[in-house]
Design an enzyme around this catalytic site. Structure first.
Site, PDB file in Angstrom:
ATOM      1  N   CYS A   2       1.305  -1.047  -0.015  1.00 57.02           N
ATOM      2  CA  CYS A   2      -0.400   0.300  -0.134  1.00 57.02           C
ATOM      3  C   CYS A   2       0.737   1.314  -0.118  1.00 57.02           C
ATOM      4  O   CYS A   2       1.674   1.954   1.313  1.00 57.02           O
ATOM      5  CB  CYS A   2      -0.778  -0.103   1.321  1.00 57.02           C
ATOM      6  SG  CYS A   2      -2.289   1.546   1.394  1.00 57.02           S
ATOM      7  N   GLU A 129      -3.189   0.786  -6.110  1.00 55.92           N
ATOM      8  CA  GLU A 129      -2.617  -0.304  -6.301  1.00 55.92           C
ATOM      9  C   GLU A 129      -2.089  -0.697  -8.292  1.00 55.92           C
ATOM     10  O   GLU A 129      -2.980  -0.281  -8.872  1.00 55.92           O
ATOM     11  CB  GLU A 129      -2.661  -1.824  -5.561  1.00 55.92           C
ATOM     12  CG  GLU A 129      -1.723  -3.001  -6.268  1.00 55.92           C
ATOM     13  CD  GLU A 129      -0.441  -2.983  -5.438  1.00 55.92           C
ATOM     14  OE1 GLU A 129       0.310  -2.198  -5.959  1.00 55.92           O
ATOM     15  OE2 GLU A 129      -1.054  -3.002  -3.795  1.00 55.92           O
TER      16      GLU A 129
END
Length: 342
Positions: A2, A129
């Site tokens: 992340c 992502e």
């Protein structure tokens, strides 16, 4: 992993979005820690080293408070251990923006705060992502499924003073935090790390890891209440999550200085020109047709010099209202799944 998030709600809206019911069934809205709401800047493109809204137990700041009480703090992304002896966080030799769940009890930087109950919940609209495709990477925006609200219901609770939040459901990511004080003295610095786990089936085609997401009020309560839930028990809450939605977005988000609605705007893969939006995309586009996220009394987090379009005039309405406009039209959220490339 992340490495990038978005959190576009104003500080008061963040507080409303974190409303919860206490053990007596009363709706509680956590306040910001003194002065912290002034450190927070809404952004479509948050990266490590920026400040994010983080939920923690109030007892960490007030020893007389019950451990189940909550407060929102603005913390810097990238954990700086309390025992770090250098003069500045920039002198750390390794990245601490993410903490692998399988290493929490092995690495001192994470084990110490974990065993001291320094558990937190990082708040965001969603996270980004990147999926590797040949020599390029395609970014995706990932977020919680959103409940359908009819127009009357949403408009009736749009204000920040409403008891129960019915706007955008914030993503709640499990993390650890610590407090570092410069060796020579100075203001304490609160920092955090996002715990990551192996990707779920909903996510593993994009990346092999994902944030540890706390899905539901009970999971959030147990993770924050270090007085009632001990560390070894709380760790059981850390696991992959399937209940996510996602859509591909423009590579403009690759540059962390870009802070515009285009960062989270859905795109259609394999189409060079602007594609005809899908039903899901139309929902997103309805609330993106406004200015960048605003902070009460302040400017967007980044870039320092926003594009001309952003500088001309103020936002027509708060980002919470933009989210709600999307929710009024939403029938359902498309679950995370591998898209078809045309």
């Amino acid at each position: 992993m992340c490495g990038r998030t978005a959190c576009t709600l104003a500080s008061g809206e963040v507080s409303s979005a974190c409303s919860y019911r206490d053990r007596h069934g009363r709706i509680r809205r956590p306040a910001w820690r003194d002065g912290d709401q002034d450190k927070y800047r809404p952004s479509y493109n948050k990266s490590p080293q920026s400040n994010s809204p983080v939920l923690v137990s109030r007892r960490h700041f007030s020893k007389d408070a019950a451990s189940e009480e909550r407060v929102i703090a603005a913390m810097r992304w990238g954990l700086v251990p309390s025992w770090f002896q250098e003069s500045a966080p920039s002198k750390m030799q390794y990245s601490t923006s993410n903490c692998r769940s399988d290493g929490m009890m092995q690495k001192k930087s994470y084990k110490d705060p974990l065993l001291r109950g320094k558990r937190c919940v990082i708040l965001a609209d969603g996270f980004y992502e990147w999926k590797r495709q040949d020599k390029e990477k395609q970014p995706y925006f990932i977020y919680f499924p959103q409940a359908k609200r009819d127009e009357e219901e949403v408009l009736g609770v749009e204000g920040e003073d409403s008891e129960e939040w019915r706007g955008w459901r914030l993503l709640t990511m499990a993390g650890l935090f610590d407090c570092w004080t410069p060796p020579g003295g100075g203001e304490p610095l609160y920092t955090y790390t996002v715990i990551t786990v192996e990707a779920s089936r909903a996510m593993d085609w994009v990346h092999d890891r994902m944030p540890a997401i706390l899905d539901g009020e009970e999971a959030v309560r147990q993770w924050l209440d270090f007085g009632a839930v001990k560390s070894l028990e709380a760790i059981k809450l850390i696991h992959p999550t399937e209940a996510l939605c996602l859509h591909p977005v423009s590579s403009i988000v690759n540059n962390s200085r870009n802070n515009t609605p285009e960062c989270i705007q859905p795109i259609e893969l394999g189409v060079r020109k602007e594609a005809k939006p899908s039903a899901s995309s139309k929902m997103m586009l309805n609330w993106l047709k406004s200015e960048s996220p605003k902070k009460e009394g302040g400017a967007p987090e980044s870039p320092e010099r926003p594009p001309k379009k952003q500088q001309e005039g103020g936002a027509k309405r708060g980002s919470g209202g933009l989210m709600q406009a999307w929710l009024r039209k939403a029938e359902s959220c498309e679950p995370a799944k591998k898209p078809r490339i045309h």
